[in-house]
Scaffold this motif. Structure first.
Motif, PDB file in Angstrom:
ATOM      1  N   MET A 289       0.839  -1.195   0.000  1.00 47.09           N
ATOM      2  CA  MET A 289       0.000   0.000   0.000  1.00 47.09           C
ATOM      3  C   MET A 289       0.880   1.254   0.000  1.00 47.09           C
ATOM      4  SD  MET A 289      -2.897   1.130   2.756  1.00 47.09           S
ATOM      5  CE  MET A 289      -3.654  -0.473   2.802  1.00 47.09           C
ATOM      6  N   THR A 290       0.506   2.244  -0.775  1.00 43.77           N
ATOM      7  CA  THR A 290       1.290   3.471  -0.848  1.00 43.77           C
ATOM      8  C   THR A 290       1.135   4.264   0.447  1.00 43.77           C
ATOM      9  OG1 THR A 290       0.722   3.534  -3.182  1.00 43.77           O
ATOM     10  CG2 THR A 290       1.704   5.521  -2.252  1.00 43.77           C
ATOM     11  N   ASP A 291       2.257   4.769   0.948  1.00 49.06           N
ATOM     12  CA  ASP A 291       2.188   5.576   2.167  1.00 49.06           C
ATOM     13  C   ASP A 291       1.460   6.887   1.896  1.00 49.06           C
ATOM     14  OD1 ASP A 291       3.523   3.868   3.941  1.00 49.06           O
ATOM     15  OD2 ASP A 291       5.450   4.438   3.057  1.00 49.06           O
ATOM     16  N   THR A 292       0.723   7.354   2.889  1.00 46.31           N
ATOM     17  CA  THR A 292       0.039   8.648   2.740  1.00 46.31           C
ATOM     18  C   THR A 292       1.052   9.778   2.788  1.00 46.31           C
ATOM     19  OG1 THR A 292      -1.925   7.744   3.779  1.00 46.31           O
ATOM     20  CG2 THR A 292      -1.764  10.126   3.696  1.00 46.31           C
ATOM     21  N   LEU A 293       2.012   9.662   3.694  1.00 45.24           N
ATOM     22  CA  LEU A 293       3.066  10.683   3.784  1.00 45.24           C
ATOM     23  C   LEU A 293       4.428  10.012   3.685  1.00 45.24           C
ATOM     24  CD1 LEU A 293       4.093  13.630   4.447  1.00 45.24           C
ATOM     25  CD2 LEU A 293       4.179  12.880   6.827  1.00 45.24           C
ATOM     26  N   THR A 294       5.229  10.574   2.814  1.00 45.76           N
ATOM     27  CA  THR A 294       6.636  10.165   2.764  1.00 45.76           C
ATOM     28  C   THR A 294       7.461  11.439   2.779  1.00 45.76           C
ATOM     29  OG1 THR A 294       6.043   8.299   1.362  1.00 45.76           O
ATOM     30  CG2 THR A 294       8.377   8.893   1.468  1.00 45.76           C
ATOM     31  N   CYS A 295       8.238  11.600   3.835  1.00 38.34           N
ATOM     32  CA  CYS A 295       9.182  12.730   3.814  1.00 38.34           C
ATOM     33  C   CYS A 295      10.578  12.155   4.009  1.00 38.34           C
ATOM     34  CB  CYS A 295       8.843  13.778   4.862  1.00 38.34           C
ATOM     35  SG  CYS A 295       8.934  13.245   6.556  1.00 38.34           S
ATOM     36  N   ALA A 296      11.515  12.748   3.296  1.00 33.21           N
ATOM     37  CA  ALA A 296      12.872  12.199   3.327  1.00 33.21           C
ATOM     38  C   ALA A 296      13.895  13.314   3.296  1.00 33.21           C
ATOM     39  CB  ALA A 296      13.076  11.276   2.123  1.00 33.21           C
ATOM     40  N   ASN A 297      14.926  13.152   4.120  1.00 30.33           N
ATOM     41  CA  ASN A 297      16.095  14.058   4.129  1.00 30.33           C
ATOM     42  C   ASN A 297      15.728  15.521   4.322  1.00 30.33           C
ATOM     43  OD1 ASN A 297      16.749  11.938   1.502  1.00 30.33           O
ATOM     44  ND2 ASN A 297      18.005  11.859   3.366  1.00 30.33           N
ATOM     45  N   LEU A 298      14.719  15.788   5.128  1.00 32.18           N
ATOM     46  CA  LEU A 298      14.320  17.187   5.339  1.00 32.18           C
ATOM     47  C   LEU A 298      15.343  17.896   6.217  1.00 32.18           C
ATOM     48  CD1 LEU A 298      10.469  17.027   6.047  1.00 32.18           C
ATOM     49  CD2 LEU A 298      11.624  17.912   4.006  1.00 32.18           C
ATOM     50  N   SER A 299      15.820  19.025   5.732  1.00 34.74           N
ATOM     51  CA  SER A 299      16.756  19.837   6.510  1.00 34.74           C
ATOM     52  C   SER A 299      16.380  21.301   6.356  1.00 34.74           C
ATOM     53  CB  SER A 299      18.193  19.646   6.015  1.00 34.74           C
ATOM     54  OG  SER A 299      18.605  18.318   6.233  1.00 34.74           O
ATOM     55  N   LYS A 300      16.596  22.059   7.412  1.00 37.76           N
ATOM     56  CA  LYS A 300      16.337  23.495   7.359  1.00 37.76           C
ATOM     57  C   LYS A 300      17.282  24.204   8.323  1.00 37.76           C
ATOM     58  CE  LYS A 300      14.040  27.140   6.062  1.00 37.76           C
ATOM     59  NZ  LYS A 300      13.991  27.567   4.654  1.00 37.76           N
ATOM     60  N   SER A 301      17.932  25.244   7.823  1.00 40.28           N
ATOM     61  CA  SER A 301      18.842  26.040   8.670  1.00 40.28           C
ATOM     62  C   SER A 301      18.411  27.487   8.623  1.00 40.28           C
ATOM     63  CB  SER A 301      20.281  25.930   8.161  1.00 40.28           C
ATOM     64  OG  SER A 301      20.704  24.593   8.182  1.00 40.28           O
ATOM     65  N   TYR A 302      18.674  28.192   9.702  1.00 38.94           N
ATOM     66  CA  TYR A 302      18.429  29.640   9.762  1.00 38.94           C
ATOM     67  C   TYR A 302      19.755  30.316  10.078  1.00 38.94           C
ATOM     68  CZ  TYR A 302      13.502  28.310  10.183  1.00 38.94           C
ATOM     69  OH  TYR A 302      12.258  27.781   9.981  1.00 38.94           O
ATOM     70  N   GLY A 303      20.315  30.962   9.079  1.00 35.45           N
ATOM     71  CA  GLY A 303      21.565  31.695   9.306  1.00 35.45           C
ATOM     72  C   GLY A 303      22.655  30.834   9.909  1.00 35.45           C
ATOM     73  N   GLY A 304      22.801  29.624   9.432  1.00 42.93           N
ATOM     74  CA  GLY A 304      23.868  28.752   9.924  1.00 42.93           C
ATOM     75  C   GLY A 304      23.452  27.890  11.096  1.00 42.93           C
ATOM     76  N   VAL A 305      22.305  28.212  11.715  1.00 47.50           N
ATOM     77  CA  VAL A 305      21.827  27.384  12.830  1.00 47.50           C
ATOM     78  C   VAL A 305      20.891  26.324  12.256  1.00 47.50           C
ATOM     79  CG1 VAL A 305      20.531  27.362  14.992  1.00 47.50           C
ATOM     80  CG2 VAL A 305      21.965  29.333  14.418  1.00 47.50           C
ATOM     81  N   VAL A 306      21.252  25.068  12.512  1.00 45.67           N
ATOM     82  CA  VAL A 306      20.464  23.965  11.951  1.00 45.67           C
ATOM     83  C   VAL A 306      19.230  23.734  12.836  1.00 45.67           C
ATOM     84  CG1 VAL A 306      20.456  21.530  11.324  1.00 45.67           C
ATOM     85  CG2 VAL A 306      22.514  22.899  10.976  1.00 45.67           C
ATOM     86  N   ALA A 307      18.049  23.887  12.240  1.00 42.68           N
ATOM     87  CA  ALA A 307      16.804  23.650  12.986  1.00 42.68           C
ATOM     88  C   ALA A 307      16.325  22.223  12.787  1.00 42.68           C
ATOM     89  CB  ALA A 307      15.730  24.631  12.527  1.00 42.68           C
ATOM     90  N   VAL A 308      16.464  21.732  11.564  1.00 46.64           N
ATOM     91  CA  VAL A 308      16.072  20.348  11.258  1.00 46.64           C
ATOM     92  C   VAL A 308      17.168  19.726  10.399  1.00 46.64           C
ATOM     93  CG1 VAL A 308      14.418  18.904  10.003  1.00 46.64           C
ATOM     94  CG2 VAL A 308      13.585  20.779  11.417  1.00 46.64           C
ATOM     95  N   ARG A 309      17.567  18.504  10.791  1.00 45.09           N
ATOM     96  CA  ARG A 309      18.675  17.873  10.076  1.00 45.09           C
ATOM     97  C   ARG A 309      18.263  16.472   9.609  1.00 45.09           C
ATOM     98  NH1 ARG A 309      24.098  18.865  11.523  1.00 45.09           N
ATOM     99  NH2 ARG A 309      23.347  19.602  13.523  1.00 45.09           N
ATOM    100  N   ASP A 310      18.108  16.338   8.324  1.00 46.74           N
ATOM    101  CA  ASP A 310      17.957  15.019   7.710  1.00 46.74           C
ATOM    102  C   ASP A 310      16.816  14.187   8.320  1.00 46.74           C
ATOM    103  OD1 ASP A 310      18.820  13.391   5.679  1.00 46.74           O
ATOM    104  OD2 ASP A 310      20.181  12.253   6.971  1.00 46.74           O
TER     105      ASP A 310
END
Lengths: 312, 380
Positions: free
Chosen positions: A1-22
């Motif tokens: 069955m296909t997954d409803t949500l697939t998220c992969a390798n999500l990263s987000k930084s703010y001015g060099g500060v990593v908020a979310v990593r992989d």
């Protein structure tokens, strides 16, 4: 069955500060997935990326087969988002708020009236539908806040602390309702600080800290990560250092640390059965003035993985 | 049929504003209270009512008689003979007289009595100056003829001929500034600008509230383009500003007989001014944190800009420095345009500069405010 949500390798930084990593995980249809983490762990940033409010630096989000970055309108149409705040117009009635969201989500004009009535029944607010929202109780506001996210029949419901500040009856009503939605096949992403809610509602749980998922699995799998061992908290009066050295040598004790001047923590398999041996080991060295045996639970696992340090 | 999200936002916002009783009072009632009371203080009438000017003079004096004849002949003035200076000053102070003229017997130096802040006094002064100027011209011409050797009778004859000859002169163009309209004709456009701006700033509170409670970020999670949400919010504020302006125009026309002028010109001026007010409202809604702040900051700011722009008193009463400063802000340009259009024979072509300046201000404010607003609502 296909997954409803697939998220992969999500990263987000703010001015060099990593908020979310992989960060990456999947949620299947009819599955409830919990996101647990201390304040500032990256939960909100992750959710912002999942609902399309923030563009990730890297990574992909696919909802019901629609890529959020390639086809945001299709992906967003499959998501129902319940923010932590009561994000509804306080000077409009419950019915008017629901109608507004029907129009915002592009429900056909003819379908609006019937769908609003269905959702009002679902959240148990049909009798207060024509009262302005600022006259609702905290629990009623929470329920209509969830109702607004259900109008367009989303495949994935994302809830951010949906039970903050509600009475036990309203909490039970909300959790019962969510369980019914999951049973009907809706995928759920749930964040909360209430461990018992997450344990009750979620099939799988991810523990997030410092922007990364530090552990993921079912409740039993997560508890097993800390060995399934009991925690014994002792308060001693006497030669604590000598007592601690003796306890480290006791069979079954895997860890013994001093947590305060007269306090010692032991991690031990079958702690409650070991208690007589613990007391006899320190006999004559220090007097046991208090003892507490804590069996492993999600909170213990959470604290073990994220630490006891206070977060802002 | 699928409803458009912009219309959903506009409908929700207008419904919210319609339930704000305090806001409705300021939109529906307050402008007309201001128009009526300030209008009455500035001379009452909607159009060219004659200004009451008191005169203290002895008609037996030839110079006084000549000046009185000129003043009585002036179409804008209603001359009232007053018993004495005290009575005249009391009349001006109390507003019964727009201005007063004291003509001492045997003197060519007259005293003009008026209050500095009175718009009708300013208008009366212009008319009195013109009348007195004509008499002074005759006296000077007679004096010059007498100095050149003419007998008084001959000199008088020469001046009469000169006056008769001047009647043959055809005026092919003039560039004299008309006097500022008085009464409701002045206060209606002034209050239109004042309240359109102030109420736009006040409704920014709802925008701050939507932002603060997370309503807008939530709307951005719907399958709606970000621009559509921002446009819906801007259009809601524009409609409130435009509705305020239209309400004042319609009611002031029907109740006070105010003539606004050529419709296309008025629509252009009011439209761009409503856009300016919309931009200011969104800027306010983007910058402040609490929904109480727009109500606290908006009205004082609007009143100050209104003062500088001539919405509280005629610009000529403020002096050139304040007038120059006023033209850094939209109200002064709006007043210039609406007062120009209220004069017969004017149209959009006469206010193109004002419309262009207001359009530029609106473009700058809207661009800046929408960028800021978009940034402020980007995260949960």
């Amino acid at each position: 069955m296909t997954d409803t949500l697939t998220c992969a390798n999500l990263s987000k930084s703010y001015g060099g500060v990593v908020a979310v990593r992989d960060v990456g995980f999947t949620i299947a249809p009819g599955e409830a997935y919990g996101l647990l983490g201390p304040n500032g762990a990256g939960k909100t940033t992750t959710i912002s990326m999942l609902v399309g409010l923030l563009k990730p630096d890297t990574g992909t989000v696919v909802v019901g087969g629609a890529d959020l970055s390639a086809d945001p309108m299709a992906a967003k149409a499959k998501i129902g988002y319940v923010p932590q705040e009561i994000a509804l117009y306080p000077d409009l009635t419950g019915r008017e708020n629901l109608r507004f969201f029907c129009r915002l989500f592009g429900l056909p004009r003819k379908a609006v009236r019937a769908r609003v009535e269905e959702v009002l029944d679902l959240v148990g607010l049909a009798d207060r539908a024509d009262a302005k929202l600022d006259t609702y109780s905290g629990g009623m506001k929470r329920r209509i806040n969830i109702g607004a996210a259900l109008l367009h029949r989303p495949e994935l419901l994302i809830l951010d602390e949906p039970t903050v500040g509600v009475d036990p009856q309203s909490r039970k009503s909300i959790l019962d309702g969510l369980e019914r939605l999951v049973a009907d096949g809706m995928a759920l992403l749930y964040t909360s600080h209430y461990m018992e809610e997450v344990e009750r509602v979620c099939d799988r749980i991810a523990i997030v800290d410092h922007g990364s998922i530090v552990a993921e699995g079912t409740r039993h799998e997560l508890v097993a990560l800390v060995g399934g061992a009991d925690r014994i908290e002792l308060t001693l009066d006497g030669d604590v250092d000598t007592a601690l050295a003796k306890l480290r040598g006791l069979g079954g004790v895997t860890e013994a640390v001093r947590t305060a001047a007269g306090s010692v923590r032991l991690i031990a398999e079958g702690g409650r059965y070991l208690l007589p041996s613990v007391i006899s080991t320190v006999d004559g060295i220090a007097a046991v003035t208090a003892v507490e045996v804590v069996e492993p639970d999600l909170e213990a696992t959470f604290l073990h993985l994220t630490g006891n340090t206070l977060r802002d | 049929m699928r409803p458009h999200p912009v219309l959903a936002l506009v409908a929700a916002n207008l419904r919210r504003h319609s339930r704000d009783r305090v806001g409705l009072f300021f939109i529906v009632v307050m402008p007309f209270v201001s128009i009526i009371f300030v209008g009455m203080a500035l001379g009452g009438g909607a159009a060219a009512a004659r200004l009451p000017v008191g005169v203290v003079a002895q008609e037996s004096d030839p110079v006084a008689a000549a000046v009185l004849a000129e003043l009585r002949a002036h179409p804008d003035l209603e001359i009232k003979t007053v018993g004495g200076e005290e009575e005249l000053r009391a009349g001006v102070r109390g507003g019964a007289l727009a201005a007063g003229v004291v003509i001492p017997p045997g003197s060519t130096r007259f005293e003009l009595v008026m209050t500095q802040s009175s718009g009708s006094g300013m208008a009366a002064r212009s008319a009195v100056d013109a009348s007195v100027g004509r008499v002074a011209g005759v006296i000077e011409a007679t004096r010059a003829a007498t100095s050149a050797g003419a007998s008084p009778a001959h000199a008088a004859e020469l001046v009469r001929r000169a006056q008769a000859a001047s009647a043959d002169v055809e005026v092919v163009g003039s560039d004299t500034a008309s006097a500022t309209p008085r009464g409701f004709a002045y206060t209606a456009p002034a209050n239109l600008l004042l309240f359109t701006f102030i109420n736009s700033m006040a409704v920014a509170a709802a925008l701050v509230e939507s932002r603060r409670i997370g309503m807008l970020p939530r709307a951005f999670t719907a399958p709606v383009r970000r621009g559509a949400v921002l446009f819906g919010e801007a259009l809601s504020r524009f409609l409130v500003a435009a509705a305020q302006a239209v309400l004042i125009m319609v009611v002031s026309s029907l109740l006070f007989g105010v003539s606004w002028g050529e419709p296309f010109g008025v629509a252009a001026v009011v439209g761009v001014f409503a856009l300016v007010a919309t931009g200011a409202a969104i800027l306010m809604g983007s910058l402040v944190r609490s929904s109480a702040q727009p109500s606290a900051i908006g009205p004082p700011l609007g009143i100050v800009l209104g003062m500088l722009g001539g919405c509280l008193w005629p610009a000529e009463a403020a002096g050139p420095t304040l007038d120059t400063i006023g033209h850094l802000f939209p109200h002064a340009w709006g007043m210039d345009a609406l007062l120009t259009l209220s004069r017969p024979g004017t149209g959009l072509g006469d206010v193109l500069l004002e419309v262009a300046v207001l359009g530029l201000m609106a473009a700058v404010l809207l661009s800046l405010s929408l960028v800021l607003f978009s940034r402020r609502t980007r995260t949960l």
